[in-house]
Design a protein around this motif. Sequence first.
Motif, mmCIF file in Angstrom:
data_model
loop_
_atom_site.group_PDB
_atom_site.id
_atom_site.type_symbol
_atom_site.label_atom_id
_atom_site.label_comp_id
_atom_site.label_asym_id
_atom_site.label_seq_id
_atom_site.Cartn_x
_atom_site.Cartn_y
_atom_site.Cartn_z
ATOM 1 N N SER A 1 -1.995 -1.013 -3.865
ATOM 2 C CA SER A 1 -3.142 -0.940 -2.948
ATOM 3 C C SER A 1 -3.325 -2.180 -2.096
ATOM 4 C CB SER A 1 -4.426 -0.666 -3.738
ATOM 5 O OG SER A 1 -4.429 0.666 -4.214
ATOM 6 N N SER A 2 -2.418 -3.127 -2.196
ATOM 7 C CA SER A 2 -2.524 -4.347 -1.395
ATOM 8 C C SER A 2 -1.133 -4.952 -1.259
ATOM 9 C CB SER A 2 -3.492 -5.341 -2.062
ATOM 10 O OG SER A 2 -3.302 -5.411 -3.470
ATOM 11 N N ASN A 3 -0.947 -5.704 -0.183
ATOM 12 C CA ASN A 3 0.359 -6.299 0.107
ATOM 13 C C ASN A 3 0.487 -7.680 -0.523
ATOM 14 O OD1 ASN A 3 1.483 -4.247 1.872
ATOM 15 N ND2 ASN A 3 -0.127 -4.847 3.305
ATOM 16 N N HIS A 4 1.532 -7.877 -1.273
ATOM 17 C CA HIS A 4 1.832 -9.169 -1.903
ATOM 18 C C HIS A 4 3.344 -9.321 -1.902
ATOM 19 C CE1 HIS A 4 -2.105 -9.031 -4.286
ATOM 20 N NE2 HIS A 4 -1.921 -7.763 -4.003
ATOM 21 N N SER B 1 1.025 -6.761 -9.772
ATOM 22 C CA SER B 1 1.716 -5.572 -9.279
ATOM 23 C C SER B 1 0.669 -4.649 -8.669
ATOM 24 C CB SER B 1 2.418 -4.874 -10.452
ATOM 25 O OG SER B 1 2.993 -3.651 -10.046
ATOM 26 N N SER B 2 0.892 -4.190 -7.446
ATOM 27 C CA SER B 2 -0.149 -3.402 -6.774
ATOM 28 C C SER B 2 0.426 -2.340 -5.850
ATOM 29 C CB SER B 2 -1.054 -4.343 -5.959
ATOM 30 O OG SER B 2 -2.002 -3.610 -5.202
ATOM 31 N N TYR C 1 0.854 -1.175 0.000
ATOM 32 C CA TYR C 1 0.000 0.000 0.000
ATOM 33 C C TYR C 1 0.894 1.230 0.000
ATOM 34 C CZ TYR C 1 -3.762 3.204 0.753
ATOM 35 O OH TYR C 1 -4.652 4.230 0.585
ATOM 36 N N ARG D 1 -2.751 -0.717 -9.898
ATOM 37 C CA ARG D 1 -2.543 -2.157 -10.099
ATOM 38 C C ARG D 1 -2.375 -2.461 -11.582
ATOM 39 N NH1 ARG D 1 -8.000 -3.179 -7.521
ATOM 40 N NH2 ARG D 1 -7.946 -0.906 -7.542
#
Lengths: 371, 371
Positions: A273-276, A270-271, A194, A253
């Motif tokens: 706005s979110s954790n990966h 790929s983002s 994020y 994203r």
Amino acid sequence: MKANRRDVVMGMGAGFAAAYSLGSAGKLSAAQPRRKLGYAIVGLGSYATNQIMPRIGGCEHAKLTALVSGTPEKLARYGAEYGIPSTHHYNYANFDSIRDNPDIDIVYVVLPNSMHAEYTIRAAQAGKHVMCEKPMAISSAECEAMIAACRKAGTRLMIGYRSQFEPHNLYAMALAQRGDLGPTQIITSEHGFYAQPNQWRLERPLSGGGSLMDIGIYSLQAARYLAGEEPTEVMAMETTDRSDPRFATVEDRIDFQLRFPSGVMASCVSSYSSNHNNYRFHGRDGFLRAEPATSYDGHQFWVHRDGETREVVLPPPPKNQFAAQLDHLPEAIFAGVEPRASGEEGLRDMRIIEAIYQSAREGRAIRLAGS
Amino acid sequence: MKANRRDVVMGMGAGFAAAYSLGSAGKLSAAQPRRKLGYAIVGLGSYATNQIMPRIGGCEHAKLTALVSGTPEKLARYGAEYGIPSTHHYNYANFDSIRDNPDIDIVYVVLPNSMHAEYTIRAAQAGKHVMCEKPMAISSAECEAMIAACRKAGTRLMIGYRSQFEPHNLYAMALAQRGDLGPTQIITSEHGFYAQPNQWRLERPLSGGGSLMDIGIYSLQAARYLAGEEPTEVMAMETTDRSDPRFATVEDRIDFQLRFPSGVMASCVSSYSSNHNNYRFHGRDGFLRAEPATSYDGHQFWVHRDGETREVVLPPPPKNQFAAQLDHLPEAIFAGVEPRASGEEGLRDMRIIEAIYQSAREGRAIRLAGS
């Protein structure tokens, strides 16, 4: 699918040891000089000061000898902390005078992306080798100019792909190449976090792009180093909430698919706005799962095969990924070879990134040049 | 990321209970008759005989009353095993005479995909309700004809999407809809297995397609039921080794991306050359990971939030996903409502599958009709 802690490495046999230690390429031979090469760090932001500089002390072939910043307070503070005298402090105006400082062998560019090309080229023109953070630059044209400048100056250029020096990732690459799980069929790779508002990475003139340039590049890198070949085609889809003030100029994203010549496909996330932070590769006979896959530390890797899941437990590495990366460029310089993660490697990523953006923009598959 | 076994459900509050039990839609009210409806199973292959028939005994509202097969030995064997008299055995020639058998309320079509439409329509014309295995058929035109036939006959049509009745999957749907991890940003969903040669699923005239029709449909279903909305655009890439005799007529691997109206993106894998059974959804504040996600049993789900991973441990369900699915159609019939996983639901999947194939074929994004 109960996790069953086992030392998988032990079962891999001797073939793994070479991969784990990066093989012989770029290794310093015993007959060569073992002096430490001096790094000038350009850009004293969070990554430089929290991740790189504290790790230089643990290197065999690297030492910190100079600092470059536009902020006098930072030069004073970190100069004091690391014992760098003011004669070895530079700002962006007098940067080119590093040519006269023999204590500087390598310039490590840790600036916002849009400044990578300029400072890499100026460093090369000052006769210095260059380590440049990823993404290498904000366009493939810039990457080409950086490679040309270093070639002309006879200096080495390396990109800061630390995961290529991280033991778990080296293990995964070796396992994929050995084909112990059967030839790879599918790779998935997801990276994101994020992004907080009000930082340079959200300003296109400085970053060159959004999540893909910054964190999605890890998904791309992993897909390439797990596949062990170069993609021939990409397809991508972007989604960005333009009413979110974070995304006035860059994407949020962007998911992309890569096709490789052997038939391997990679599906990447790929983002902002979110954790990966994970990847997997699947062969006919099993799969490897990594999570976190490319973090600063705390990597966890599992191999699933024959209905059993084994955690990959590695012996403590002789040095962490940061020190291994910092030491590798001096090793390559001493050995007179191109470093792993060379400028060409950065250029390859950038060309694919440009194709990913083009695919998302035009809503169609893009074949990669030269494929 | 240490796994920490915790009963997450207990922390979810009362809102979850309704979702977990499928809510009130389609529930049989106390005043309605509770007789068991009779199922005729059409097609006595592995899934019918190993998964469905053994579970009918555990149903509240379903019983096995007839068998349909082209193989007399199978009718004799399973007739004896389940106590179905030969008066209730049918073959494909005399199938239509089921209309005269009042012990048959519902026909469950478990035939190769290409036969779903024909036997669903013939069952409806015989005045019977229909449960049809997924994929609903091999084209959206067939799906439309099946829906029309059941509507004309005044009978109910349901598709065998058992995961929509599986407690862990219901939990995941409820969690995504509640938004406890923040609005969903990214979904990934992977399904695949190594398809052995020489079976009907590898023959296009019988299967209608390869991994996507068979197992990739689970990736699509999960993306849709986790998103809770319908995709507006797809992009897909296929890779098939045509020198592999398994793939003379159908595709091997096909990866696809879905765009949803809220901005959610899904990245999906489908494979006939590697094992996959997992999905995830990521919100701003955490993610859910499921693996195996849609298996017959042994589901494992984890919620990651605030740096902690908790396994989702559910109370034992009143009935397993197979019995819940088999009971749901009688419940819907008694209640006079459309079943969950109706023919319309199967049609939606089929239209998206057709768009995925088109995207892979044409190398471009396909917008979905009506979006």
